[in-house]
Design an enzyme around this catalytic site. Structure first.
Site, PDB file in Angstrom:
ATOM      1  N   LYS A  35       0.889  -1.153  -0.057  1.00  0.00           N
ATOM      2  CA  LYS A  35      -0.037  -0.200   0.042  1.00  0.00           C
ATOM      3  C   LYS A  35       0.675   1.321   0.258  1.00  0.00           C
ATOM      4  CE  LYS A  35      -0.171  -0.581   5.040  1.00  0.00           C
ATOM      5  NZ  LYS A  35      -1.201  -0.928   5.953  1.00  0.00           N
ATOM      6  N   TYR A 261      17.178  29.859   6.819  1.00  0.00           N
ATOM      7  CA  TYR A 261      15.841  30.487   6.865  1.00  0.00           C
ATOM      8  C   TYR A 261      15.696  30.551   8.541  1.00  0.00           C
ATOM      9  CZ  TYR A 261      14.094  29.913   2.315  1.00  0.00           C
ATOM     10  OH  TYR A 261      13.895  30.168   0.907  1.00  0.00           O
TER      11      TYR A 261
HETATM   12  C1  LIG Z   1      -0.344  -1.825   6.820  1.00  0.00           C
HETATM   13  C2  LIG Z   1      -0.629  -3.189   7.333  1.00  0.00           C
HETATM   14  C3  LIG Z   1      -0.060  -4.034   7.809  1.00  0.00           C
HETATM   15  C4  LIG Z   1       1.282  -3.951   7.813  1.00  0.00           C
HETATM   16  O1  LIG Z   1       1.832  -3.508   8.872  1.00  0.00           O
HETATM   17  P1  LIG Z   1       3.427  -3.248   9.074  1.00  0.00           P
HETATM   18  O2  LIG Z   1       3.499  -2.730  10.523  1.00  0.00           O
HETATM   19  O3  LIG Z   1       3.819  -2.145   8.192  1.00  0.00           O
HETATM   20  O4  LIG Z   1       4.076  -4.753   9.226  1.00  0.00           O
HETATM   21  C5  LIG Z   1      -0.568  -5.373   8.079  1.00  0.00           C
HETATM   22  N1  LIG Z   1      -1.982  -5.468   8.217  1.00  0.00           N
HETATM   23  C6  LIG Z   1      -3.011  -4.564   8.256  1.00  0.00           C
HETATM   24  C7  LIG Z   1      -4.350  -4.601   8.099  1.00  0.00           C
HETATM   25  C8  LIG Z   1      -2.429  -3.439   7.660  1.00  0.00           C
HETATM   26  O5  LIG Z   1      -3.201  -2.217   7.256  1.00  0.00           O
END
Ligand SMILES: *Cc1c(COP(=O)(O)O)cnc(C)c1O
Length: 365
Positions: A35, A261
């Site tokens: 994702k 800055y």
């Molecule tokens: C993003 C996600 C994961 C992965 O989590 P990590 O901490 O990056 O391993 C696992 N399960 C769900 C439902 C998620 O949304």
């Protein structure tokens, strides 16, 4: 002829990190989470590099369809399920798997006009209180899905941990117990046609009792530890991204002279300042305070002065030799993104994920 600011993505490290997830839970299947553009690493390239993975996870159908259109053939799980009922048919046609987390999503599946069955992951809220059905009445949802011709034969029961990155926190054990209590109260047993998925990265690495049919590694695939303390498994990960730039200017400043800055840093001694061509427009956090480490030719030097959109300034007074064109590393295997994030009051997840497209991703290995 190009700006030297790049994110180098080490495909071998991706494969090694996935292999670590597999070796820690040999009876489980690991579904890499890709994702948010694979946590900033480039979802399509990551999927291609992990071509042996049995499936992938994304947040929404747009992310999934993009991967499918580009030729990725594995099943892709939509972690938040559908946002509108018309997505069910698209999912069924494209071998996308649906998390079903609430009544509306369940009804969308049951009443879909699709002629193809869709694979369903049934989300159970065991304590994170963000998504998922309440554990007590899971049976009716499970049975309704099980009985429907719209639903593929194997249903996965899933939950998500809120605190697995804290190895001292009893919440993970409580959530796991609550999950299994839910199954037994509802007379559901894992086995043929009913699979289970609990573990994210932290649980894969640190909570072996949560390993079930499917695990969902995200952050660890990209080679970073979800823990804030050393951990024997997490310490075997290899960071995938090296965020790299170069020195484009050098100057001497006298005691009391400001840099950058707001003039928020003034030289406490005669200082050599290196300007590096990376800034918040490249995803380097503007909140990075004076003293945040930057590697110049591999040596830790302190950031000084405000982060600009396209540049930062680094105190290189203590380096013996530094020249225009020298390498600057913002994070990577020799400077964990977690460490930079800690200086900035955030987590490495955010720094990686929000890196903009202006930074070219160079894929190696
Ligand atoms: C993003 C996600 C994961 C992965 O989590 P990590 O901490 O990056 O391993 C696992 N399960 C769900 C439902 C998620 O949304």
């Amino acid at each position: 002829m190009s700006r030297p600011t790049v994110a180098i993505i080490n495909r071998q490290a991706l494969r090694d990190n996935l292999a670590l997830a597999d070796s820690l839970a040999p009876a489980s299947k690991s579904m890499p989470m890709v994702k948010a553009n694979a946590y900033g690493h480039g979802a399509l390239e990551v999927c291609k590099a992990l071509q042996n993975a049995p499936a992938f996870g994304v947040a929404c159908i747009e992310e999934a369809v993009e991967l499918r259109s580009a030729g990725i053939e594995q099943p892709i799980l939509l972690l938040e399920g559908t946002f509108s009922a018309d997505e069910v048919q698209v999912a069924a046609e494209n071998n996308l798997w649906l998390m079903v987390e609430n009544e509306a999503q369940k009804q969308a599946v049951l009443t879909s006009s699709s002629t193809q069955a869709v694979k369903v992951w049934l989300g159970i809220d065991t304590g994170m209180h963000r998504l998922g059905f309440q554990p007590n009445d899971i049976s009716q949802h499970y049975q309704a899905l099980r009985a429907s011709s719209k639903v593929a034969k194997t249903i996965v029961l899933a939950t998500h941990f809120a605190c697995a990155d804290d190895l001292e926190n009893p919440a993970t054990t409580e959530q796991t117990n609550s999950f299994h209590r839910c199954l037994s109260l509802n007379n559901i047993s894992a086995g043929e046609n009913t699979e289970i998925s609990l573990a994210n990265s932290a649980a894969i690495l640190g909570w072996p009792e949560t390993h079930r049919n499917w695990q969902r590694p995200g952050y660890m695939i990209y080679g970073n530890s979800p823990f804030s303390v050393a951990h024997e498994n997490a310490d075997q990960l290899t960071p995938v991204m090296t965020f790299q730039s170069a020195v484009i200017s050098l100057r001497q400043v006298n005691v009391g002279e400001p840099v950058g800055y707001t003039a928020n840093w003034k030289a406490p001694r005669p200082s050599t300042i290196a300007t590096v061509t990376v800034g918040y427009g490249d995803g380097y956090p503007r909140q990075a305070p004076n003293g945040t480490p930057v590697l110049i030719n591999g040596v830790r030097c302190p950031l000084v002065g405000r982060v600009s959109m396209d540049m930062i300034t680094v105190d290189v007074t203590d380096l013996n030799q530094v020249a225009i064109g020298d390498k600057a590393t913002l994070w990577g295997p020799d400077l964990p993104v977690n460490e930079v994030a800690e200086h900035c009051d955030t987590i490495g997840y955010e720094l990686l994920t929000r890196m903009p497209s202006r930074v070219p991703r160079n894929y190696v290995n």
